[in-house]
Design a protein around this motif. Structure first.
Motif, PDB file in Angstrom:
ATOM      1  N   VAL A  33      41.369   8.450  53.618  1.00 57.49           N
ATOM      2  CA  VAL A  33      41.941   9.660  54.541  1.00 57.49           C
ATOM      3  C   VAL A  33      43.572   9.691  54.120  1.00 57.49           C
ATOM      4  O   VAL A  33      43.776  10.671  53.944  1.00 57.49           O
ATOM      5  N   ALA A  34      43.658   8.932  54.382  1.00 59.80           N
ATOM      6  CA  ALA A  34      45.610   8.767  53.092  1.00 59.80           C
ATOM      7  C   ALA A  34      45.243   8.838  51.966  1.00 59.80           C
ATOM      8  O   ALA A  34      46.670   9.658  51.896  1.00 59.80           O
TER       9      ALA A  34
ATOM     10  N   ALA B 177      39.434  21.538  55.887  1.00 56.32           N
ATOM     11  CA  ALA B 177      38.741  20.037  56.528  1.00 56.32           C
ATOM     12  C   ALA B 177      39.032  20.432  57.856  1.00 56.32           C
ATOM     13  O   ALA B 177      37.733  19.451  58.461  1.00 56.32           O
ATOM     14  N   GLU B 178      39.706  21.147  58.628  1.00 56.43           N
ATOM     15  CA  GLU B 178      39.533  21.880  60.270  1.00 56.43           C
ATOM     16  C   GLU B 178      37.742  22.404  60.418  1.00 56.43           C
ATOM     17  O   GLU B 178      37.264  21.802  61.670  1.00 56.43           O
ATOM     18  N   ALA B 179      37.303  22.774  59.839  1.00 54.29           N
ATOM     19  CA  ALA B 179      36.178  23.558  59.441  1.00 54.29           C
ATOM     20  C   ALA B 179      34.817  22.743  59.748  1.00 54.29           C
ATOM     21  O   ALA B 179      33.984  21.874  60.405  1.00 54.29           O
TER      22      ALA B 179
ATOM     23  N   LEU C 209      46.585  12.701  58.949  1.00 57.93           N
ATOM     24  CA  LEU C 209      46.557  12.603  57.668  1.00 57.93           C
ATOM     25  C   LEU C 209      44.709  13.063  57.318  1.00 57.93           C
ATOM     26  O   LEU C 209      45.123  14.041  56.725  1.00 57.93           O
ATOM     27  N   ARG C 210      43.731  12.678  58.236  1.00 63.11           N
ATOM     28  CA  ARG C 210      42.940  13.221  58.040  1.00 63.11           C
ATOM     29  C   ARG C 210      42.900  15.705  58.575  1.00 63.11           C
ATOM     30  O   ARG C 210      42.214  16.262  57.410  1.00 63.11           O
ATOM     31  N   PHE C 211      42.937  16.351  59.070  1.00 59.56           N
ATOM     32  CA  PHE C 211      42.335  17.242  59.455  1.00 59.56           C
ATOM     33  C   PHE C 211      44.393  17.893  59.647  1.00 59.56           C
ATOM     34  O   PHE C 211      43.966  19.081  58.959  1.00 59.56           O
ATOM     35  N   LEU C 212      45.429  17.734  60.638  1.00 58.06           N
ATOM     36  CA  LEU C 212      45.757  18.212  60.878  1.00 58.06           C
ATOM     37  C   LEU C 212      47.395  18.570  59.096  1.00 58.06           C
ATOM     38  O   LEU C 212      48.111  19.024  59.031  1.00 58.06           O
ATOM     39  N   ARG C 213      47.068  17.568  58.112  1.00 57.28           N
ATOM     40  CA  ARG C 213      47.560  17.432  57.198  1.00 57.28           C
ATOM     41  C   ARG C 213      49.267  17.002  57.310  1.00 57.28           C
ATOM     42  O   ARG C 213      50.280  17.735  56.323  1.00 57.28           O
ATOM     43  N   GLU C 214      49.534  16.615  57.793  1.00 56.30           N
ATOM     44  CA  GLU C 214      50.548  15.618  58.636  1.00 56.30           C
ATOM     45  C   GLU C 214      51.594  14.669  58.733  1.00 56.30           C
ATOM     46  O   GLU C 214      49.681  13.424  58.647  1.00 56.30           O
TER      47      GLU C 214
END
Ligand code: CO
Length: 631
Positions: free
Chosen positions: A446-447, A475-477, A67-72
């Motif tokens: 996060v959700a 977000a990944e950064a 949810l937080r980084f991968l947007r999955e």
């Protein structure tokens, strides 16, 4: 499928089952949990054909990072996996009453979560509690049984004067009587020695009717030998991952274990060719997914000596670095076992590793043991996480709780049902299925961030894997939430308003206003006009540095580097106002540091003349936050 070469008669060969952790623990341990759903799906048919006992693929960090980084959507990942893996049971790690989070959740959330996970394809639920408090496992095991899943009980292995073989056996027996279908020994720090494994597994196998499985990490280098002894002593299954994903803080390699046990005459039922394909696939994926930062060591020798998990030491290092106090790591490492002893020897796993670690840092930085106590430590001492393995030191408990009495009931008994309220809090436009409400209960901010991002997607076209790959770059950064934390506020893209909401959410999750335990002794310092600026920590340096403030007279100073707040949550009144007076022990403001919230209290009665920092400002240790007049 191979026949063990030493087995005269394969049908009579002893059986060893192998759980493949490549899709969960291995990439959590080595790749900061960054394996994507598409990465998994492409190889899953081969993995499913390999003949493993189960595939560990879901857990707290995988869910959070999705949810937080991968947007999955982690639920969608589960459904897609189940559609391919039809032969091998899927397995998840469930933190007992903490479900996938860092605190206890209400029973209605737990039961519905487990039921939805089972409906979507989860087969085996490994249920653990950081304190081995079976009251925190009871309902989780019952929920799994109710949903028709395999309920695996767990003992978290740790070393202390109170963690004896007899005690572990007693805990395991209780779990068996609660309905556990099997039992796992979870050695998260990689400190279970071969001799200890032989003794513990032997005792468990003698006393239990259910099978025993072993989960070790390679951190100290002992795991392969421990597996060998454990299986000889009667363990029926072990956790491993393919060679590329094995070693250091991950599990031992499947290939190594196959070689050892098939040579010893065991039947594993694992197809070597499928394992080869799986390993080649992840070897090719490694350059794309392995974090470029982070030390790669072969064996962590520290863990052999003081049994502190490697991940925790690197976490402490970065916390001290943020406080500009990296030179005090030696003192903190000496303090840590003392804190663990005072707190009744909790095992160092989520969330107790965070509580013990931060408290050790606080004890050193504050210059007084338990002079500064985050809310989470106070909750722990109060019993809100469960029962500590040994009693908490009475003097320490008194200092932290004052007159408050610890609870004696199961912590979740104090929690009212949460689902109806959670459903009401959510904008119906953001919700696609009931599972979203569960995601929100476990990781509210996060959700919500994920739901809002998802709502902006074009409805007519689902995102391709390539789209997804690029979507979360920002977000990944941000630093990965590798280590457990109560709340991760590290995303650099997070604006202040979001942090404010996070504070509110944490406070409401805890059911209290964020506050520290004992009053922090605030030594008033007369700061001359040209105050010596305190060297900002790397974290603080990124923000606009606070201009040196000319102050005459006494001030209240920041006890450590962190973020300054005037109220405990948005919408809540300020803790103190300019021009008003406060009594000794009254809260004045909050400094959030190391992801925990510290209420700063007045040492003596005083009048707040002026606040010298703004709500949300970074403050450096020693920096005046308010000018005051003594009364
Ligand atoms: Co593990």
């Amino acid at each position: 499928m191979t026949t063990p070469k030493n087995a005269k008669n394969a049908a009579k060969a002893p059986r060893l089952r192998i759980t493949d952790t490549t899709l969960r623990d291995a990439h959590q341990s080595l790749w900061a949990t960054r394996m994507r759903t598409d990465d998994i799906l492409q190889i899953l048919a081969d993995v499913d054909n390999a003949g493993y006992y189960s595939l560990e693929c879901w857990g707290g960090a995988t869910f959070d990072v999705c949810l937080r980084f991968l947007r999955e959507n982690p639920w969608e990942r589960l459904r897609q996996m189940k559609a391919i893996a039809r032969k091998t049971p899927l397995q998840m790690l469930l933190r007992g009453q903490n479900i996938l989070g860092y605190r206890n959740y209400a029973d209605d959330v737990l039961y519905r979560f487990v039921s939805l996970a089972a409906e979507n394809g989860m087969d085996i639920f490994r249920v653990f509690d950081a304190l081995n408090d079976n009251r925190n496992l009871e309902h989780a095991l019952a929920a799994v049984k109710k949903a028709g899943g395999h309920a695996q009980g767990t003992i978290c292995y740790t070393v202390s004067p109170v963690h004896t073989v007899e005690k572990f056996v007693q805990i395991a027996k209780e779990q068996e009587s609660m309905g556990a279908d099997s039992l796992c020994i979870k050695d998260m720090a990689g400190i279970l020695s071969p001799a200890a494994a032989r003794e513990l597994v032997g005792a468990l196998v003698r006393k239990l009717k259910i099978p025993v499985q072993l989960h070790c990490h390679m951190t100290s280098g002992m795991a392969v030998a421990s597996y060998y002894e454990a299986v000889q002593a009667g363990a029926g299954a072990v956790d491993c991952c393919v060679a590329t994903m094995s070693g250091y803080s991950s599990q031992p390699a499947i290939e190594t274990l196959l070689a050892i046990f098939e040579d010893a005459g065991y039947m594993t039922g694992v197809d070597h060719h499928a394992v080869e394909k799986e390993n080649a696939y992840f070897l090719a994926l490694k350059p794309k997914r392995e974090p470029t930062h982070g030390a790669v060591e072969v064996v962590d020798v520290d863990v052999l000596e003081h049994h502190i998990p490697g991940g925790m030491i690197s976490n402490l290092r970065s916390q001290l670095q943020q406080q500009g106090a990296l030179d005090r790591i030696g003192e903190v490492l000496e303090e840590l076992p003392r804190v663990r002893k005072d707190l009744g020897y909790p095992s160092l796993v989520t969330p107790t590793s965070q509580i013990v670690g931060v408290q050790a840092v606080m004890n050193i930085l504050a210059g007084e043991r338990y002079g500064m106590v985050p809310q989470e430590t106070k909750d722990y001492v109060k019993g809100l996480y469960g029962r500590s393995p040994a009693p908490i030191d009475a003097k320490v408990a008194k200092k932290i709780l004052g007159g408050e009495k610890p609870i004696t009931c199961r912590p979740a008994d104090l929690l009212p049902p949460r689902l109806p309220a959670a459903a009401k809090e959510l904008d119906p436009k953001l919700i696609q299925a009931e599972e979203d409400i569960l995601s929100y209960c476990l990781f509210p901010e996060v959700a919500l961030g994920y739901f809002k991002w998802r709502a902006l997607l074009p409805a007519e076209r689902p995102l391709s894997p390539a789209d997804l790959e690029n979507a979360p770059k920002k977000a990944e950064a941000a630093p990965a939430p590798v280590a457990a934390s109560v709340v991760d506020t590290s995303a650099e893209s997070m604006r202040f308003a979001e942090i404010g909401r996070l504070v509110a959410s944490l406070a409401s999750q805890l059911g209290v206003t964020a506050s520290s335990g004992a009053a922090l002794p605030l030594v008033p310092v007369a700061v001359p006009a040209a105050a010596k600026p305190v060297a900002p920590a790397p974290e603080a340096a990124k923000a606009v540095p606070a201009a040196p403030v000319a102050v005459n007279g006494p001030t209240i100073n920041a006890p450590l580097n962190g973020t300054f707040y005037r109220s405990s949550a948005p919408g809540k009144p300020n803790l103190a106002e300019e021009g008003t007076s406060v009594k000794a022990g009254d809260p004045v403001c909050i400094v959030e540091a190391m992801k925990l919230f510290n209420q700063i209290k007045a040492e003596k009665a005083c009048r707040i003349v002026k606040f010298l920092a703004k709500h949300g400002d970074h403050v450096a240790k020693g920096q005046p936050m308010a000018s005051i007049e003594w009364l």
